[in-house]
Design a protein around this motif. Structure first.
Motif, PDB file in Angstrom:
ATOM      1  N   UNK A  78       0.834  -1.206   0.000  1.00 52.26           N
ATOM      2  CA  UNK A  78       0.000   0.000   0.000  1.00 52.26           C
ATOM      3  C   UNK A  78       0.867   1.253   0.000  1.00 52.26           C
ATOM      4  N   UNK A  79       0.438   2.230  -0.792  1.00 55.72           N
ATOM      5  CA  UNK A  79       1.055   3.548  -0.793  1.00 55.72           C
ATOM      6  C   UNK A  79       0.006   4.552  -0.317  1.00 55.72           C
ATOM      7  N   UNK A  80       0.464   5.564   0.419  1.00 57.72           N
ATOM      8  CA  UNK A  80      -0.430   6.542   1.038  1.00 57.72           C
ATOM      9  C   UNK A  80      -0.094   7.952   0.566  1.00 57.72           C
ATOM     10  N   UNK A  81      -1.083   8.812   0.667  1.00 57.95           N
ATOM     11  CA  UNK A  81      -0.864  10.227   0.450  1.00 57.95           C
ATOM     12  C   UNK A  81      -1.590  10.975   1.565  1.00 57.95           C
ATOM     13  N   UNK A  82      -0.821  11.492   2.501  1.00 55.86           N
ATOM     14  CA  UNK A  82      -1.376  12.320   3.575  1.00 55.86           C
ATOM     15  C   UNK A  82      -1.450  13.751   3.070  1.00 55.86           C
ATOM     16  N   UNK A  83      -2.656  14.308   3.088  1.00 59.12           N
ATOM     17  CA  UNK A  83      -2.864  15.649   2.557  1.00 59.12           C
ATOM     18  C   UNK A  83      -3.333  16.553   3.689  1.00 59.12           C
ATOM     19  N   UNK A  84      -2.524  17.534   4.032  1.00 59.40           N
ATOM     20  CA  UNK A  84      -2.842  18.487   5.093  1.00 59.40           C
ATOM     21  C   UNK A  84      -2.966  19.888   4.509  1.00 59.40           C
ATOM     22  N   UNK A  85      -3.607  20.780   5.282  1.00 63.61           N
ATOM     23  CA  UNK A  85      -3.778  22.175   4.856  1.00 63.61           C
ATOM     24  C   UNK A  85      -4.364  22.243   3.446  1.00 63.61           C
ATOM     25  N   UNK A  86      -5.399  21.477   3.232  1.00 62.33           N
ATOM     26  CA  UNK A  86      -5.990  21.382   1.911  1.00 62.33           C
ATOM     27  C   UNK A  86      -6.593  22.708   1.474  1.00 62.33           C
ATOM     28  N   UNK A  87      -6.515  22.946   0.165  1.00 55.26           N
ATOM     29  CA  UNK A  87      -7.019  24.167  -0.453  1.00 55.26           C
ATOM     30  C   UNK A  87      -8.082  23.791  -1.498  1.00 55.26           C
ATOM     31  N   UNK A  88      -8.974  24.710  -1.810  1.00 59.27           N
ATOM     32  CA  UNK A  88      -9.971  24.417  -2.846  1.00 59.27           C
ATOM     33  C   UNK A  88      -9.331  23.983  -4.171  1.00 59.27           C
ATOM     34  N   UNK A  89      -8.165  24.526  -4.481  1.00 55.02           N
ATOM     35  CA  UNK A  89      -7.499  24.153  -5.734  1.00 55.02           C
ATOM     36  C   UNK A  89      -6.921  22.740  -5.708  1.00 55.02           C
ATOM     37  N   UNK A  90      -6.974  22.062  -4.577  1.00 53.80           N
ATOM     38  CA  UNK A  90      -6.578  20.650  -4.516  1.00 53.80           C
ATOM     39  C   UNK A  90      -7.709  19.723  -4.964  1.00 53.80           C
ATOM     40  N   UNK A  91      -8.896  20.283  -5.195  1.00 56.58           N
ATOM     41  CA  UNK A  91     -10.033  19.487  -5.655  1.00 56.58           C
ATOM     42  C   UNK A  91      -9.708  18.807  -6.979  1.00 56.58           C
TER      43      UNK A  91
END
Length: 122
Positions: A78-91
């Motif tokens: 398994x590979x993961x992507x932890x996404x913090x401080x998300x912004x609308x442009x990350x949609x």
């Protein structure tokens, strides 16, 4: 046939966090670098992050550097992507992929998952 299944997407407010997972099967997972990409509506798919076979090296797009963290668990394939401080442009729809070849960071990917949707509200 290699199978990649992403999960963990959803709706989150700006400033929030999500953790994506990508479970791989039908390949010797520890032999391959892995990557995450994303595609926003009406735009091309773009690179987000990559991780080498052991997990000791990572590489990020400038747009996510310092906010996203890629990691892997070779025992769980398994590979993961932890996404913090998300912004609308990350949609976007987020895809994991298996890297092809020995270059670092990888330039080619030859197997892709079906994607998981991430929506960040303002």
């Amino acid at each position: 046939q290699v199978q990649l299944v992403e999960s963990g997407g959803g709706l989150v407010q700006a400033g929030g966090s999500l953790r994506l997972s990508c479970a791989a099967s039908r390949l010797t997972f520890s032999l391959y670098a892995m990557g995450w990409f994303r595609q926003a509506p009406g735009k091309e798919r773009v690179f987000v992050a990559a991780i080498n076979r052991s997990g000791g090296s990572t590489y990020y797009a400038d747009s996510v550097k310092g906010r996203f963290t890629i990691s892997r668990d070779n025992a769980k394939n398994t590979v993961y992507l932890q996404m913090d401080f998300l912004k609308p442009e990350d949609t976007a729809t987020y895809y994991c992929a298996v890297a092809y070849g020995d270059l670092w960071p990888p330039l080619s990917y030859n197997y892709w998952g079906q994607g998981t949707q991430v929506t960040v509200s303002a």
